[in-house]
Scaffold this active site. Structure first.
Site, mmCIF file in Angstrom:
data_model
loop_
_atom_site.group_PDB
_atom_site.id
_atom_site.type_symbol
_atom_site.label_atom_id
_atom_site.label_comp_id
_atom_site.label_asym_id
_atom_site.label_seq_id
_atom_site.Cartn_x
_atom_site.Cartn_y
_atom_site.Cartn_z
ATOM 1 N N HIS A 171 0.653 -1.301 -0.051
ATOM 2 C CA HIS A 171 -0.015 -0.131 -0.117
ATOM 3 C C HIS A 171 0.815 1.398 -0.167
ATOM 4 O O HIS A 171 0.136 2.417 -0.135
ATOM 5 C CB HIS A 171 -0.931 -0.027 1.185
ATOM 6 C CG HIS A 171 -2.016 -1.139 0.992
ATOM 7 N ND1 HIS A 171 -2.907 -1.170 0.209
ATOM 8 C CD2 HIS A 171 -1.994 -2.205 2.088
ATOM 9 C CE1 HIS A 171 -3.750 -2.311 0.380
ATOM 10 N NE2 HIS A 171 -3.067 -2.789 1.369
ATOM 11 N N CYS A 177 -6.466 1.330 -7.328
ATOM 12 C CA CYS A 177 -6.132 0.479 -8.607
ATOM 13 C C CYS A 177 -7.514 -0.353 -8.670
ATOM 14 O O CYS A 177 -7.689 -1.361 -7.678
ATOM 15 C CB CYS A 177 -5.156 -0.086 -8.741
ATOM 16 S SG CYS A 177 -3.446 0.954 -8.565
ATOM 17 N N ILE A 184 -7.699 8.162 5.514
ATOM 18 C CA ILE A 184 -7.456 6.871 5.442
ATOM 19 C C ILE A 184 -7.748 6.144 6.618
ATOM 20 O O ILE A 184 -7.672 6.561 7.823
ATOM 21 C CB ILE A 184 -6.403 6.470 4.776
ATOM 22 C CG1 ILE A 184 -5.252 7.045 5.365
ATOM 23 C CG2 ILE A 184 -6.302 6.712 3.167
ATOM 24 C CD1 ILE A 184 -3.714 6.304 5.036
ATOM 25 N N HIS A 232 -2.411 -2.838 8.370
ATOM 26 C CA HIS A 232 -3.686 -3.288 7.509
ATOM 27 C C HIS A 232 -4.432 -2.077 6.958
ATOM 28 O O HIS A 232 -4.739 -1.032 7.798
ATOM 29 C CB HIS A 232 -4.682 -4.215 8.359
ATOM 30 C CG HIS A 232 -6.171 -4.374 7.515
ATOM 31 N ND1 HIS A 232 -6.072 -5.206 6.231
ATOM 32 C CD2 HIS A 232 -7.323 -3.976 7.468
ATOM 33 C CE1 HIS A 232 -7.237 -5.075 5.762
ATOM 34 N NE2 HIS A 232 -8.206 -4.337 6.291
#
Length: 142
Positions: free
Chosen positions: A31, A98, A121, A132
């Site tokens: 990420h 994506c 986020i 995570h």
């Protein structure tokens, strides 16, 4: 007996730290990409070997955070707030989402469409480290 107990405690702390370290490295690998471009989804996902967990199937969505690991790590401290069992960033981040174009494809035939966004986020933190990525949050100011 005390020495044995102390030894077991130290061993379990070491194992736990190694587990968090592995999760943190996986989080970074999946990420974090400071200079990510919307046109590089296919290449980045392919080169990093990102797939659905324990399979050869293409992951339907993968998000890259355009920031340094040190900046992201601060969300687990003073730059974040509780968000259910996750931690939410106080500030928005530039991200690239994506999304798989060819559903049900298998690696190495994954093709993605990238989209740039600016969002807060949500991440899971363990022992002060992000482990995570949970998602991005559309935030409307009052």
């Amino acid at each position: 007996m005390r020495i044995l107990f102390a030894g077991l405690l130290l061993l379990s702390a070491t194992v736990l730290s190694q587990d968090v370290s592995l999760k943190y490295r996986k989080f970074i690998e999946q990420h974090v990409k400071g200079q990510m471009s919307i046109n590089r989804c296919d290449q980045e996902i392919q080169s990093r070997g990102i797939t659905k967990t324990n399979s050869n199937e293409c992951k339907e969505t993968n998000t890259f955070i355009r920031a340094t690991t040190n900046v992201i790590k601060t969300i687990c401290g003073q730059a974040g707030e509780p968000y259910g069992d996750m931690t939410r960033s106080l500030q928005p981040f530039d991200i690239v989402v994506c999304t798989l174009k060819n559903q049900h494809a298998r690696r190495p035939h994954c093709q993605y469409r990238g989209q740039a966004r600016t969002r807060r986020i949500a991440i899971k933190c363990e022992q002060g480290f992000p482990v995570h990525f949970d998602g991005d949050i559309v935030h409307f100011e009052n």
